[in-house]
Design a protein around this motif. Structure first.
Motif, PDB file in Angstrom:
ATOM      1  N   LEU A  19      -2.658   5.452   1.708  1.00 21.08           N
ATOM      2  CA  LEU A  19      -2.023   4.246   1.177  1.00 21.08           C
ATOM      3  C   LEU A  19      -2.612   3.872  -0.182  1.00 21.08           C
ATOM      4  O   LEU A  19      -1.883   3.547  -1.139  1.00 21.08           O
ATOM      5  N   GLY A  20      -3.934   3.903  -0.290  1.00 19.62           N
ATOM      6  CA  GLY A  20      -4.568   3.582  -1.565  1.00 19.62           C
ATOM      7  C   GLY A  20      -4.196   4.561  -2.662  1.00 19.62           C
ATOM      8  O   GLY A  20      -4.008   4.165  -3.821  1.00 19.62           O
ATOM      9  N   SER A  21      -4.072   5.843  -2.310  1.00 20.56           N
ATOM     10  CA  SER A  21      -3.688   6.847  -3.305  1.00 20.56           C
ATOM     11  C   SER A  21      -2.275   6.600  -3.816  1.00 20.56           C
ATOM     12  O   SER A  21      -2.004   6.707  -5.027  1.00 20.56           O
ATOM     13  N   LEU A  22      -1.345   6.256  -2.907  1.00 22.43           N
ATOM     14  CA  LEU A  22       0.023   5.983  -3.332  1.00 22.43           C
ATOM     15  C   LEU A  22       0.097   4.765  -4.257  1.00 22.43           C
ATOM     16  O   LEU A  22       0.804   4.775  -5.273  1.00 22.43           O
ATOM     17  N   VAL A  23      -0.645   3.720  -3.928  1.00 26.17           N
ATOM     18  CA  VAL A  23      -0.635   2.521  -4.768  1.00 26.17           C
ATOM     19  C   VAL A  23      -1.236   2.828  -6.137  1.00 26.17           C
ATOM     20  O   VAL A  23      -0.718   2.404  -7.183  1.00 26.17           O
ATOM     21  N   ALA A  60       1.182   4.865  -8.220  1.00 31.32           N
ATOM     22  CA  ALA A  60       2.258   4.014  -8.726  1.00 31.32           C
ATOM     23  C   ALA A  60       1.786   3.197  -9.929  1.00 31.32           C
ATOM     24  O   ALA A  60       2.518   3.027 -10.919  1.00 31.32           O
ATOM     25  N   GLY A  61       0.542   2.713  -9.867  1.00 30.15           N
ATOM     26  CA  GLY A  61       0.000   1.986 -11.003  1.00 30.15           C
ATOM     27  C   GLY A  61      -0.163   2.871 -12.230  1.00 30.15           C
ATOM     28  O   GLY A  61       0.102   2.437 -13.368  1.00 30.15           O
ATOM     29  N   VAL A 100       1.607   4.515 -17.712  1.00 30.48           N
ATOM     30  CA  VAL A 100       2.016   5.562 -18.650  1.00 30.48           C
ATOM     31  C   VAL A 100       3.395   5.272 -19.232  1.00 30.48           C
ATOM     32  O   VAL A 100       3.668   5.559 -20.409  1.00 30.48           O
ATOM     33  N   LEU A 101       4.286   4.710 -18.446  1.00 31.37           N
ATOM     34  CA  LEU A 101       5.638   4.416 -18.931  1.00 31.37           C
ATOM     35  C   LEU A 101       5.700   3.168 -19.803  1.00 31.37           C
ATOM     36  O   LEU A 101       6.666   2.983 -20.560  1.00 31.37           O
ATOM     37  N   LEU A 143      -2.449  -2.528  -9.966  1.00 23.32           N
ATOM     38  CA  LEU A 143      -2.177  -1.621  -8.849  1.00 23.32           C
ATOM     39  C   LEU A 143      -3.279  -0.574  -8.690  1.00 23.32           C
ATOM     40  O   LEU A 143      -3.617  -0.183  -7.566  1.00 23.32           O
ATOM     41  N   MET A 144      -3.843  -0.120  -9.798  1.00 18.02           N
ATOM     42  CA  MET A 144      -4.954   0.832  -9.690  1.00 18.02           C
ATOM     43  C   MET A 144      -6.158   0.206  -9.000  1.00 18.02           C
ATOM     44  O   MET A 144      -6.804   0.836  -8.146  1.00 18.02           O
ATOM     45  N   LEU A 145      -6.470  -1.030  -9.346  1.00 17.21           N
ATOM     46  CA  LEU A 145      -7.594  -1.708  -8.695  1.00 17.21           C
ATOM     47  C   LEU A 145      -7.311  -1.938  -7.209  1.00 17.21           C
ATOM     48  O   LEU A 145      -8.208  -1.785  -6.362  1.00 17.21           O
ATOM     49  N   ILE A 146      -6.080  -2.317  -6.886  1.00 19.01           N
ATOM     50  CA  ILE A 146      -5.738  -2.506  -5.470  1.00 19.01           C
ATOM     51  C   ILE A 146      -5.836  -1.181  -4.720  1.00 19.01           C
ATOM     52  O   ILE A 146      -6.320  -1.123  -3.578  1.00 19.01           O
TER      53      ILE A 146
END
Length: 237
Positions: free
Chosen positions: A6-10, A13-14, A19-20, A125-128
């Motif tokens: 779950l943490g990897s997916l979040v 996504a961040g 990047v975009l 999101l990266m921190l979460i």
């Protein structure tokens, strides 16, 4: 395991959002890729920037950190990537505010726009994701605890001193493992049987043929010979 996924997916996504974000408008209709990285330290200018030397560069570095952190299950790497994205975004906001005199948020394209929101959301999101991940150390500790519990269960289970032999093999007697005739094992040694030596010659019930009468044996009550001083053969001359 679930926390890492779950943490990897979040976190991923961040990273994608960060990047975009330089390819979208940041302020006053100007895209993030038009801001040079050096302008963040020397002041915002109207000079156009190349893609690889724009604000996209630190965001790409942060995305690589996220990928490495996910592969290595490193919460520190993922959290560092989030701090990089948030740090450069906030630094850009400070420099842009100094250049414009103030930062505004407007729907007519004159103030902060969606690119800044994407960058801030990506860093958060990266921190979460880093907080959700359990990390490699936690996974190793959980595996060690599982092995310890399994070892404790094995120690608590009763252990039979001698296992039952398989059905297709001859039963054996423990502990010498000598072949036996019984179908069950026993903790005691196999009893020994007296060897058979044939019928008793003195028992008349077991005589199968007549025998000659024998004289008294030495030591019998009716024996006239002295058992203490037996007769001697006279010396030959």
């Amino acid at each position: 395991m679930i926390r890492n996924i779950l943490g990897s997916l979040v976190a991923l996504a961040g990273a994608a959002s960060a990047v975009l974000s330089p390819f979208r408008d940041w302020y006053g209709g100007r895209a993030g890729q038009d801001y040079r990285v050096r302008d963040l330290f020397g002041g915002i200018t109207a000079t156009e920037s190349g893609v690889l030397v724009s604000i996209l560069l630190p965001f790409l570095f942060a995305a690589l950190l996220v990928i490495a952190g996910v592969v290595l299950r490193s919460r520190i790497a993922v959290a560092l990537a989030g701090l990089v994205v948030l740090g450069f975004t906030i630094l850009w906001m400070v420099r842009q505010g100094q250049a414009e005199g103030a930062l505004t948020v407007g729907g007519d394209g004159a103030g902060l726009q969606v690119g800044v929101a994407n960058a801030l959301a990506g860093g958060v999101l990266m921190l979460i994701g880093a907080l959700l991940m359990s990390g490699r150390g936690a996974g190793a500790r959980s595996q060690a605890r599982a092995r310890a519990r399994a070892r404790a269960r094995r120690e608590q289970e009763p252990v039979e001193p001698y296992a039952a032999p398989p059905a297709d093999q001859v039963d054996t007697w423990p502990p010498t493992q000598e072949p036996g005739m019984s179908t069950h094992t026993s903790p005691w040694p196999e009893p020994e049987v007296d060897p058979y030596t044939g019928p008793d010659p003195h028992d008349p019930r077991t005589r199968s043929y007549p025998q000659a009468e024998r004289g008294p044996e030495p030591g019998d009550p009716g024996d006239p010979r002295d058992p203490v001083h037996p007769p001697h053969r006279p010396p030959e001359r």
